[in-house]
Design an enzyme around this catalytic site. Structure first.
Site, PDB file in Angstrom:
ATOM      1  NE  ARG A 171       9.017 -73.617 -36.428  1.00  0.00           N
ATOM      2  CZ  ARG A 171       8.145 -73.757 -35.416  1.00  0.00           C
ATOM      3  NH1 ARG A 171       8.308 -74.724 -34.526  1.00  0.00           N
ATOM      4  NH2 ARG A 171       7.106 -72.959 -35.294  1.00  0.00           N
ATOM      5  CB  SER A 220       7.846 -68.759 -41.224  1.00  0.00           C
ATOM      6  OG  SER A 220       6.479 -68.582 -40.931  1.00  0.00           O
ATOM      7  CD  GLU A 290      10.416 -71.453 -39.344  1.00  0.00           C
ATOM      8  OE1 GLU A 290       9.385 -72.069 -39.692  1.00  0.00           O
ATOM      9  OE2 GLU A 290      10.418 -70.586 -38.456  1.00  0.00           O
TER      10      GLU A 290
END
Length: 298
Positions: A171, A220, A290
């Site tokens: 990520r 998320s 995130e």
């Protein structure tokens, strides 16, 4: 927020004190000092080249995986419109504008029997955002399919960055601050359109069944720590359904925060921090955000 800035001429659209809440999934947050929607790549290059280098720029995609703080964003928010939304197929390669949604790229790959891109059906943002954060779902990430990305640097220079120079980790990419992804070249494998379509349907059905997609959410919230599932850590810490103000940890999926209707960005971010605190106390694991959090705190 004062809109007094000296900005270059542009063929695109400039809006002062532009509301951003309507452009993000959470439907919260303050305005942009300026919102710039470039006409095309040349317009974006010229604007960034001529813009005072002290003025911050920040690219906005579809507004998923994002908290815009209630004080809004100083400087210039750049939003890529239809001119950056095209997708072309050539053999096993897709060339995607950064403004194209992930689901559109997955559909184009299906129509041209290109396998390996089905996971894009589960990416709720744009290709540009997916490239920047190495977005992933269902066992695949952008680093698995990216050949190269075209970016416009803060100086206005257009540059092609090959996969090897993206600096991808989980990520995360090493793209410089202020750089705007404008297109990406993706490569898959030869496949069968019917099998690809079936896998995309499976992903869509699974998302619908397991995630609170029809709420004001941000996707998320936390990255999965090594060896753990973030949702499970949140659940085991007793945070399912936890609320602060009008922000709530989803009862359907514990790694999603939702706006029950009247939440502020402060509520949502505070809830996320409370969840991190409780998980740390319960399991000793440090959850990392995130969801990106940007802008000024009121």
């Amino acid at each position: 927020m004062s809109a007094v800035l000296s900005l270059p001429e542009t063929r695109g659209k400039l809006t002062a004190d532009a509301p951003l809440a309507k452009l993000v999934w959470f439907k919260t947050g303050g305005p942009a000092q300026w919102l710039f929607e470039p006409k095309d790549i040349d317009d974006l290059q010229q604007f960034l080249r001529d813009l005072d280098p002290e003025i911050a720029v920040w690219p906005l995609g579809l507004g998923s995986n994002l908290i815009i703080r209630d004080g809004g964003i100083k400087g210039v928010v750049i939003r890529l419109g239809k001119a950056f939304g095209g997708i072309k197929a050539d053999g096993l390669t897709l060339t995607c504008g950064a403004g194209a949604p992930g689901i559109s790229a997955a559909s184009m790959a299906r129509d041209h029997a290109i396998a390996g891109m089905e996971f894009l059906r589960g990416i709720p943002g744009t290709i540009g955002g997916a490239v920047r954060m190495n977005a992933g779902a269902y066992g695949r990430e952008m680093c698995d399919i990216l050949e190269s990305a075209d970016i416009v640097l803060r100086t206005g220079e257009l540059k092609t960055i090959p996969l090897a120079e993206m600096g991808y980790t989980y990520r995360h990419s090493a793209l410089p601050d202020g750089a705007v992804v404008v297109s990406a070249k993706l490569r898959g494998q030869s496949g069968d359109s019917e099998i690809i379509a079936a896998e995309m349907k499976r992903i869509g059905d699974e998302r619908e069944a397991s995630q609170p997609l029809r709420t004001k959410t941000g996707g998320s919230t936390f990255k999965n720590p090594d060896g753990y599932k973030a949702w499970q850590l949140v659940d085991e810490a007793g945070c399912r359904g936890l609320t602060i103000g009008q922000a709530q940890v989803s009862e359907k999926h514990c790694n999603f925060l939702i706006n029950l209707g009247g939440a502020t960005s402060v509520d949502i971010e505070a809830l996320g921090e409370e969840v991190r605190k409780r998980v740390r106390a319960h399991s000793g694991v440090e959850l990392q955000w995130e969801i990106q959090r940007v802008g000024e705190i009121l």
